[in-house]
Design a protein around this motif. Sequence first.
Motif, mmCIF file in Angstrom:
data_model
loop_
_atom_site.group_PDB
_atom_site.id
_atom_site.type_symbol
_atom_site.label_atom_id
_atom_site.label_comp_id
_atom_site.label_asym_id
_atom_site.label_seq_id
_atom_site.Cartn_x
_atom_site.Cartn_y
_atom_site.Cartn_z
ATOM 1 N N ASN A 1 0.828 -1.201 0.000
ATOM 2 C CA ASN A 1 0.000 0.000 0.000
ATOM 3 C C ASN A 1 0.865 1.254 0.000
ATOM 4 O OD1 ASN A 1 0.989 0.161 2.586
ATOM 5 N ND2 ASN A 1 -0.993 0.076 3.593
ATOM 6 N N ARG A 2 0.216 2.386 -0.006
ATOM 7 C CA ARG A 2 0.970 3.634 -0.154
ATOM 8 C C ARG A 2 1.749 4.008 1.100
ATOM 9 N NH1 ARG A 2 -2.470 7.392 -4.433
ATOM 10 N NH2 ARG A 2 -2.571 5.742 -6.014
ATOM 11 N N VAL A 3 1.316 3.523 2.238
ATOM 12 C CA VAL A 3 2.089 3.746 3.470
ATOM 13 C C VAL A 3 3.464 3.101 3.317
ATOM 14 C CG1 VAL A 3 2.222 3.250 5.931
ATOM 15 C CG2 VAL A 3 0.027 3.859 4.915
ATOM 16 N N LEU A 4 3.487 1.853 2.865
ATOM 17 C CA LEU A 4 4.747 1.142 2.673
ATOM 18 C C LEU A 4 5.564 1.773 1.549
ATOM 19 C CD1 LEU A 4 6.503 -1.226 3.551
ATOM 20 C CD2 LEU A 4 5.236 -2.690 1.975
ATOM 21 N N ILE A 5 4.905 2.183 0.475
ATOM 22 C CA ILE A 5 5.605 2.813 -0.645
ATOM 23 C C ILE A 5 6.326 4.079 -0.178
ATOM 24 C CG2 ILE A 5 5.262 4.092 -2.803
ATOM 25 C CD1 ILE A 5 3.031 2.036 -3.462
ATOM 26 N N ARG A 6 5.639 4.901 0.604
ATOM 27 C CA ARG A 6 6.263 6.137 1.101
ATOM 28 C C ARG A 6 7.490 5.831 1.953
ATOM 29 N NH1 ARG A 6 0.532 7.360 1.939
ATOM 30 N NH2 ARG A 6 -0.129 9.039 0.525
ATOM 31 N N LEU A 7 7.355 4.849 2.842
ATOM 32 C CA LEU A 7 8.485 4.472 3.704
ATOM 33 C C LEU A 7 9.677 4.034 2.874
ATOM 34 C CD1 LEU A 7 6.719 2.429 6.541
ATOM 35 C CD2 LEU A 7 7.950 4.574 6.826
ATOM 36 N N LYS A 8 9.419 3.197 1.870
ATOM 37 C CA LYS A 8 10.501 2.680 1.029
ATOM 38 C C LYS A 8 11.165 3.806 0.233
ATOM 39 C CE LYS A 8 10.358 -1.745 1.916
ATOM 40 N NZ LYS A 8 11.512 -2.431 2.537
ATOM 41 N N ILE A 9 10.364 4.745 -0.253
ATOM 42 C CA ILE A 9 10.928 5.854 -1.030
ATOM 43 C C ILE A 9 11.834 6.713 -0.153
ATOM 44 C CG2 ILE A 9 10.321 8.032 -2.191
ATOM 45 C CD1 ILE A 9 8.001 6.530 -3.503
ATOM 46 N N VAL A 10 11.416 6.964 1.083
ATOM 47 C CA VAL A 10 12.273 7.716 2.013
ATOM 48 C C VAL A 10 13.605 6.985 2.208
ATOM 49 C CG1 VAL A 10 12.536 8.441 4.425
ATOM 50 C CG2 VAL A 10 10.391 8.892 3.216
ATOM 51 N N ASP B 1 -3.141 -2.538 -7.801
ATOM 52 C CA ASP B 1 -3.351 -2.250 -9.218
ATOM 53 C C ASP B 1 -2.158 -1.468 -9.746
ATOM 54 O OD1 ASP B 1 -3.759 0.458 -8.345
ATOM 55 O OD2 ASP B 1 -5.851 -0.024 -7.958
ATOM 56 N N GLU B 2 -2.183 -1.184 -11.050
ATOM 57 C CA GLU B 2 -1.073 -0.463 -11.684
ATOM 58 C C GLU B 2 -0.952 0.961 -11.158
ATOM 59 O OE1 GLU B 2 -1.194 -0.598 -15.911
ATOM 60 O OE2 GLU B 2 -1.142 -2.797 -16.015
ATOM 61 N N GLU B 3 -2.040 1.492 -10.621
ATOM 62 C CA GLU B 3 -2.022 2.866 -10.117
ATOM 63 C C GLU B 3 -1.012 3.035 -8.983
ATOM 64 O OE1 GLU B 3 -5.144 6.000 -8.072
ATOM 65 O OE2 GLU B 3 -5.933 4.468 -9.429
ATOM 66 N N ASP B 4 -0.923 2.022 -8.115
ATOM 67 C CA ASP B 4 0.029 2.111 -7.008
ATOM 68 C C ASP B 4 1.466 1.997 -7.497
ATOM 69 O OD1 ASP B 4 -1.797 2.606 -5.032
ATOM 70 O OD2 ASP B 4 -1.982 0.537 -4.367
ATOM 71 N N ARG C 1 6.342 7.565 -9.999
ATOM 72 C CA ARG C 1 6.250 9.020 -10.174
ATOM 73 C C ARG C 1 6.732 9.764 -8.937
ATOM 74 N NH1 ARG C 1 0.350 10.301 -11.343
ATOM 75 N NH2 ARG C 1 1.094 12.454 -11.424
ATOM 76 N N LEU C 2 6.337 9.309 -7.758
ATOM 77 C CA LEU C 2 6.750 9.985 -6.524
ATOM 78 C C LEU C 2 8.264 9.920 -6.360
ATOM 79 C CD1 LEU C 2 6.017 11.458 -3.920
ATOM 80 C CD2 LEU C 2 5.657 9.221 -2.831
ATOM 81 N N PHE C 3 8.836 8.767 -6.634
ATOM 82 C CA PHE C 3 10.291 8.603 -6.504
ATOM 83 C C PHE C 3 11.036 9.545 -7.449
ATOM 84 C CE2 PHE C 3 14.174 6.589 -8.133
ATOM 85 C CZ PHE C 3 14.922 6.561 -6.967
ATOM 86 N N ARG C 4 10.644 9.526 -8.721
ATOM 87 C CA ARG C 4 11.368 10.314 -9.721
ATOM 88 C C ARG C 4 11.183 11.821 -9.511
ATOM 89 N NH1 ARG C 4 13.955 8.541 -14.093
ATOM 90 N NH2 ARG C 4 14.217 6.278 -14.218
ATOM 91 N N ARG C 5 9.975 12.232 -9.226
ATOM 92 C CA ARG C 5 9.732 13.668 -9.056
ATOM 93 C C ARG C 5 10.409 14.211 -7.801
ATOM 94 N NH1 ARG C 5 3.832 15.199 -11.628
ATOM 95 N NH2 ARG C 5 4.110 13.976 -13.536
ATOM 96 N N SER C 6 10.521 13.377 -6.777
ATOM 97 C CA SER C 6 11.210 13.803 -5.545
ATOM 98 C C SER C 6 12.653 14.172 -5.830
ATOM 99 C CB SER C 6 11.170 12.679 -4.510
ATOM 100 O OG SER C 6 9.851 12.396 -4.117
ATOM 101 N N SER D 1 2.258 16.764 -7.062
ATOM 102 C CA SER D 1 2.151 15.870 -8.222
ATOM 103 C C SER D 1 0.884 15.035 -8.259
ATOM 104 C CB SER D 1 3.361 14.921 -8.263
ATOM 105 O OG SER D 1 4.565 15.636 -8.308
ATOM 106 N N PHE D 2 0.181 14.945 -7.122
ATOM 107 C CA PHE D 2 -0.983 14.062 -7.056
ATOM 108 C C PHE D 2 -2.210 14.840 -6.573
ATOM 109 C CE2 PHE D 2 2.800 11.479 -6.679
ATOM 110 C CZ PHE D 2 2.544 10.429 -7.568
ATOM 111 N N PRO D 3 -2.936 15.448 -7.503
ATOM 112 C CA PRO D 3 -4.087 16.292 -7.130
ATOM 113 C C PRO D 3 -5.203 15.554 -6.408
ATOM 114 C CG PRO D 3 -3.996 15.931 -9.523
ATOM 115 C CD PRO D 3 -2.702 15.443 -8.964
ATOM 116 N N ASN D 4 -5.262 14.220 -6.538
ATOM 117 C CA ASN D 4 -6.344 13.459 -5.889
ATOM 118 C C ASN D 4 -6.065 13.149 -4.417
ATOM 119 O OD1 ASN D 4 -7.978 13.337 -8.169
ATOM 120 N ND2 ASN D 4 -6.894 11.572 -8.969
ATOM 121 N N ILE D 5 -4.828 13.378 -3.972
ATOM 122 C CA ILE D 5 -4.483 13.095 -2.575
ATOM 123 C C ILE D 5 -4.622 14.389 -1.769
ATOM 124 C CG2 ILE D 5 -2.709 12.278 -0.965
ATOM 125 C CD1 ILE D 5 -1.473 10.698 -3.261
#
Length: 308
Positions: free
Chosen positions: A3-12, A205-208, A214-219, A259-263
């Motif tokens: 999920n996105r919680v884990l994705i954020r942690l990994k990106i950090v 899904d592919e969205e995650d 996108r979050l990784f690269r834009r950061s 970068s993510f207007p829906n969040i």
Amino acid sequence: MINRVLIRLKIVQIIYAYYQNGGKNLDTAEKELFFSLSKAYDLYNYLLLLMVEVTKYANKRLDAAKNKLVPTKEDLSPNMKFVENRFIAQLEINKQLNAFASSQKKTWENEGDFIKNLCEQIMQSDIYKEYMASETSSYEEDRELWRKLYKKIIFNNTALDEVLEDQSLYWNDDKEIVDTFVLKTIKRFNPENGEKQELLPEFKDEEDQDFARRLFRRSILNADYYRHLISENSKNWDLSRVAVMDVIIMQIALAEILSFPNIPVNVSLNEYVEIAKLYSTPKSGGFINGTLDGIVNQLKKENKLTKN
């Protein structure tokens, strides 16, 4: 599952390592990010296998007791309720789990001492004793037993943390999140699905996956702009004096906010303040929240922040 919680942690984690290594190869760092996420999914499967392995060990104990030189009446006619648990029987034949074990060559066979101690800990628990003493028996009770055992004994288990740390450095910070997915999986099991019961997919899904990329690269690619915003809004602070991890966390938070207007902004802010509590100094949460809040207000006034 991821999920996105884990994705954020990994990106950090990965972006911090990226800068520590000189910030030279973005593609290599991105591959490391997705490899790290895949290891979290490995941990999910491995923890499911743990419940099967404990049950197998319990069954071996019963067989050994029967073969004692002078077995007792209880040894010869043991209570088989635990080892014949229907939820575990279904989990043991699960096609996806067996495919994982076969392809990844992951088993608990080399962790005999840990399995033995965990099994004994389970058998000494009130949860186990109440289950074994109950005169009723159903699939639902069998499944609920393992949900309770996992939550009470496996969820926060220092010995298990040490075993996992020895096996993979990627698993150090993953278990608490992955545990929630194991519990969710236990709850979802349905006897009607048999061996074809679906486990949680690696990505919903592919969205995650796209969110992670996108979050990784834009950061990283927009780092100069984000750091400029941070510097402008860090009152009385020279950016060079701000903790490196704090800067990285705010940098990633701004990438997400812009970068993510829906969040919603408050969701992003809350997520990164929580991450700061895990990875930075005791005062970082408040500092990051105040700085990001100032930046968001500035961007709103300048009409540079769009949210749906």
